[in-house]
Write an enzyme that holds these catalytic residues in place. Structure first.
Site, PDB file in Angstrom:
ATOM      1  N   HIS A  60      -7.896  36.777 113.884  1.00 22.01           N
ATOM      2  CA  HIS A  60      -8.072  35.520 114.600  1.00 22.01           C
ATOM      3  C   HIS A  60      -8.996  35.723 115.802  1.00 22.01           C
ATOM      4  O   HIS A  60      -8.534  36.083 116.890  1.00 22.01           O
ATOM      5  CB  HIS A  60      -6.723  34.990 115.088  1.00 22.01           C
ATOM      6  CG  HIS A  60      -5.725  34.763 113.985  1.00 22.01           C
ATOM      7  ND1 HIS A  60      -5.070  35.801 113.345  1.00 22.01           N
ATOM      8  CD2 HIS A  60      -5.273  33.616 113.419  1.00 22.01           C
ATOM      9  CE1 HIS A  60      -4.259  35.301 112.435  1.00 22.01           C
ATOM     10  NE2 HIS A  60      -4.360  33.986 112.449  1.00 22.01           N
ATOM     11  N   HIS A  93     -10.547  29.885 114.128  1.00 19.59           N
ATOM     12  CA  HIS A  93      -9.155  30.236 114.412  1.00 19.59           C
ATOM     13  C   HIS A  93      -8.686  31.490 113.690  1.00 19.59           C
ATOM     14  O   HIS A  93      -8.309  32.465 114.340  1.00 19.59           O
ATOM     15  CB  HIS A  93      -8.217  29.077 114.056  1.00 19.59           C
ATOM     16  CG  HIS A  93      -6.768  29.417 114.227  1.00 19.59           C
ATOM     17  ND1 HIS A  93      -6.136  29.336 115.439  1.00 19.59           N
ATOM     18  CD2 HIS A  93      -5.845  29.885 113.337  1.00 19.59           C
ATOM     19  CE1 HIS A  93      -4.873  29.730 115.291  1.00 19.59           C
ATOM     20  NE2 HIS A  93      -4.672  30.057 114.023  1.00 19.59           N
ATOM     21  N   GLU A  99      20.835  27.922 120.915  1.00 19.69           N
ATOM     22  CA  GLU A  99      21.094  29.188 120.235  1.00 19.69           C
ATOM     23  C   GLU A  99      19.826  30.018 120.040  1.00 19.69           C
ATOM     24  O   GLU A  99      19.822  31.227 120.293  1.00 19.69           O
ATOM     25  CB  GLU A  99      21.753  28.937 118.863  1.00 19.69           C
ATOM     26  CG  GLU A  99      23.149  28.347 118.934  1.00 19.69           C
ATOM     27  CD  GLU A  99      23.162  26.827 118.948  1.00 19.69           C
ATOM     28  OE1 GLU A  99      24.257  26.244 118.898  1.00 19.69           O
ATOM     29  OE2 GLU A  99      22.056  26.228 119.000  1.00 19.69           O
ATOM     30  N   HIS A 131      30.570  24.217 109.362  1.00 16.52           N
ATOM     31  CA  HIS A 131      30.756  25.284 110.333  1.00 16.52           C
ATOM     32  C   HIS A 131      31.309  26.568 109.721  1.00 16.52           C
ATOM     33  O   HIS A 131      31.502  27.555 110.430  1.00 16.52           O
ATOM     34  CB  HIS A 131      31.700  24.814 111.451  1.00 16.52           C
ATOM     35  CG  HIS A 131      31.060  23.872 112.413  1.00 16.52           C
ATOM     36  ND1 HIS A 131      30.436  22.707 112.020  1.00 16.52           N
ATOM     37  CD2 HIS A 131      30.933  23.916 113.766  1.00 16.52           C
ATOM     38  CE1 HIS A 131      29.970  22.071 113.080  1.00 16.52           C
ATOM     39  NE2 HIS A 131      30.256  22.792 114.152  1.00 16.52           N
TER      40      HIS A 131
END
Length: 662
Positions: free
Chosen positions: A29, A260, A407, A469
């Site tokens: 890149h 890019h 999280e 869960h």
């Protein structure tokens, strides 16, 4: 210092090295390094506190390339400023087998690479963790020994990732004014203009999270310097949005998606050299330009030596040195040893998340570098030791972090805390939400970091919260990550043993999978850490073994119940507790064979996906697990309905045992 060589020329050295390395590799890149070369030149030559001859200097500023695809920007800077291990040969071997210059920066490959980046957004999460670590260490050891800043370059892509929101919000809340984010605002993504997918006002976004912000021309050296000077006095974390042109200097591809993620091509490289007035051959940096850069690399030498004098004279030298090395304090496990013997004496029967809390209560006072936290589940994860006070905005004296419902952010931030040095982070959530943490857990394993994930509510045993869960596939998906220790302890003694192993694991992260439901104490002795072998004979058969029951966590007690029934039926049966597959695989073959007893009928019992157990039970073995989602009901009902009871183990096993013996 660099007056004889204009900053533009110094920046062009980065551009051509990056362009040439990508071209030689025919992969990489070039656009980002060429676009951010001007910003990086000002940062390194005028602001970044570092000494290339002492890359591990603890009080250096950290430079994190969150936009890791632009790795040649970092490699070029390390070579130009004189990092010994980043040679020109390494630059020429960009993306090749055995080189230090991997396609994306890899922590440990070479000094100066502060963290592994590439998966976008991870770097800014790590940088936030480093910034918090600096604040905490400065509070504990004083600004005479700890006072540095964290700089990170982020891309449009980094800021599109959801992780960036979690990290930005967290840093703003805690007022981490030692964090400076340099946004490569080039409006280009792989698909084309960022207008295709995003129209956020990033300055307003950061301001809403309590950051100080400024927008500049990323190719105007005075504006770059002015913004970085302003950032030094900030009272909040800082965003500097640098308006840049991707592939700056390229003849035709500058400002386009074509710059890019692919080599510019031989003709474009040639035209770019002409455009930059750079008449030198590939990888050739003239002596005067290289000398100017090498002076930049030595700019912090006097500051570093002065710091070392303070460090050598400090009464805190030994403690800081110990913590930076990662050594645990002498006698750290004494309290734990006493606690485990107490567990045995009192036959402590509690959920493993609760015994984990008890273990933490005795470990925390003995290990001052231990830093806890939870993603808004402190009371459920049982992660806050009694002596741990919370970190708060402007107050970094505590050792407990309220991560909020972030999280992924928590996991990335813990990586930064660990990489910075001096701290051992652990953080909790439910095991099912390791899915939200997984990219950062994987990078912790790749980087060989000591990070501990306290993952509770580890099975259908959590009961009424239901299948959303209840983890099923999570244990095996975590076990599939190389260099990750996955612990699932069966009782309070094993919990303490697994904590001890996780803390002693300096080169691998650990997951502790803990129960919501109560577990009986199974061990009658805690004098030896049996979990260190990964699996061991918890209870041997009364006669020559014919059946081997293998289990982890809450199912080990089911195996013990089944063993009692089977022994009563005259079937000699042993129970094997397997708290950590990874450690078991490291044991000598003879030990593994003695535990598994391949000549016996082997049965695996785990309230999780059965995938992976076949290598332990063999072709004729039995696996009692869950190849489907759970349900919402009391856990006792779930275990019965799904066949995870001692009675069903015996029933299934007797059928197979009869076949084998006839």
């Amino acid at each position: 210092m660099t007056q004889d060589i204009p900053l533009t020329v110094m920046a062009n050295a980065i551009r051509v090295l990056s362009m040439d390395a990508v071209e030689k590799a025919q992969s990489g890149h070039p656009g980002m390094p060429m676009g951010m070369a001007d910003v990086a030149t000002v940062l390194f030559s005028k602001f970044l506190k570092f000494d290339a001859s002492a890359p591990s200097w603890p009080d250096r500023d950290r430079f994190v390339l969150s936009a890791g695809h632009g790795a040649m920007l970092l490699y070029s800077l390390l070579y130009l400023t004189g990092y010994e291990e980043m040679t020109l040969e390494e630059i020429k071997n960009f993306r090749q087998w055995g080189s230090r210059t991997a396609g994306h920066p890899e922590y440990g490959n070479a000094p100066g690479i502060e963290t592994t980046t590439g998966p976008l957004g991870q770097g800014i999460g790590n940088a936030v963790g480093m910034a918090l670590a600096e604040k905490m260490m400065a509070t504990h050891f004083g600004v005479e020994l700890v006072t540095h800043k964290i700089y990170t370059i982020v891309s449009d892509g980094c800021l599109m990732e959801g992780l960036s929101h979690e990290a930005i919000s967290f840093a703003g809340h805690l007022r981490l004014n030692n964090l400076i984010v340099l946004f490569d605002d080039n409006n280009i993504s792989i698909d084309g203009s960022t207008d295709l997918s995003v129209s956020d006002d990033q300055l307003m976004r950061f301001q809403a999270s309590h950051w100080e912000v400024m927008k500049i021309d990323g190719h105007n050296f005075k504006e770059i310097e002015g913004a970085l000077e302003w950032a030094q006095k900030a009272t909040k974390p800082v965003l500097i949005a640098c308006k840049t042109q991707i592939g700056k200097g390229a003849s035709q591809k500058a400002g386009t998606a074509g710059a890019h993620g692919a080599p510019l091509g031989a003709e474009e490289v040639k035209a770019t050299r002409e455009n930059l007035h750079w008449p030198y051959p590939p990888f050739d940096i003239p002596n005067d330009i290289l000398t100017a850069w090498r002076k930049v690399g030595k700019r912090g030498e006097d500051i570093r030596k002065t710091w070392e004098s303070r460090f050598m004279a400090s009464p805190q030298r030994n403690e800081l040195e110990r913590r930076l090395k990662g050594d645990l304090p002498k006698g750290w496990a004494q309290g734990l040893d006493v606690l485990l013997k107490k567990f045995v004496a009192e036959k402590t029967a509690v959920a493993s998340r609760q015994s984990s809390q008890m273990v933490l209560d005795v470990l925390s006072p003995s290990i001052p570098e231990l830093v806890g936290g939870s993603a808004d589940l402190t009371g459920s994860n049982n992660t806050q030791a009694k002596d741990m006070l919370p970190i708060a905005p402007g107050d970094y004296d505590g050792r407990y972090i309220h991560y909020g419902v972030r999280e992924h952010g928590m996991a990335a931030i813990m990586n930064g805390l660990a990489i910075h040095g001096g701290l051992i982070p652990y953080g909790g959530t439910f095991l099912v939400f390791t899915d939200y943490c997984r990219p950062s857990i994987r990078l912790a394993a790749l980087m060989h970091l000591r990070v501990i994930y306290v993952m509770t509510h580890d099975s259908i045993g959590l009961g009424e919260d239901g299948p959303t869960h209840q983890p099923i596939e999570h244990l095996i998906s975590l076990r599939a990550i190389p260099n990750l220790l996955v612990f699932r302890p069966a009782d309070a003694v094993e919990v303490g043993e697994c904590w001890a192993l996780a803390l002693a694991s300096q080169n691998a992260p650990s997951v502790l999978a803990l129960t919501r439901q109560k577990l009986p104490l199974l061990r009658d002795d805690a004098s030896e850490n049996l979990s260190a072998c990964g699996a061991y004979i918890l209870k041997e058969a009364k006669e020559v073994r014919k059946v081997t029951l293998l289990a982890t966590g809450s199912e080990v007690s089911i195996a013990m119940q089944a063993q009692e029934i089977l022994e009563g039926k005259g079937i000699p049966t042993a129970v094997i507790s397997m708290p950590c597959w990874e450690l078991f695989e490291k044991q000598p073959a003879a030990y593994r064979e003695s535990v598994l007893a391949p000549h016996t009928l082997r049965v695996a019992i785990e309230a999780a996906s059965p995938v992976g157990w076949d290598k332990y039970v063999g072709e004729k073995g039995i696996i009692l697990g869950l190849d489907h989602f759970g349900a919402s009901a009391p856990y006792e009902k779930l275990y019965k309905e799904f066949g995870l009871t001692a009675e069903n183990v015996v029933k299934v096993l007797e059928t197979q045992y009869t076949k084998n013996t006839n």
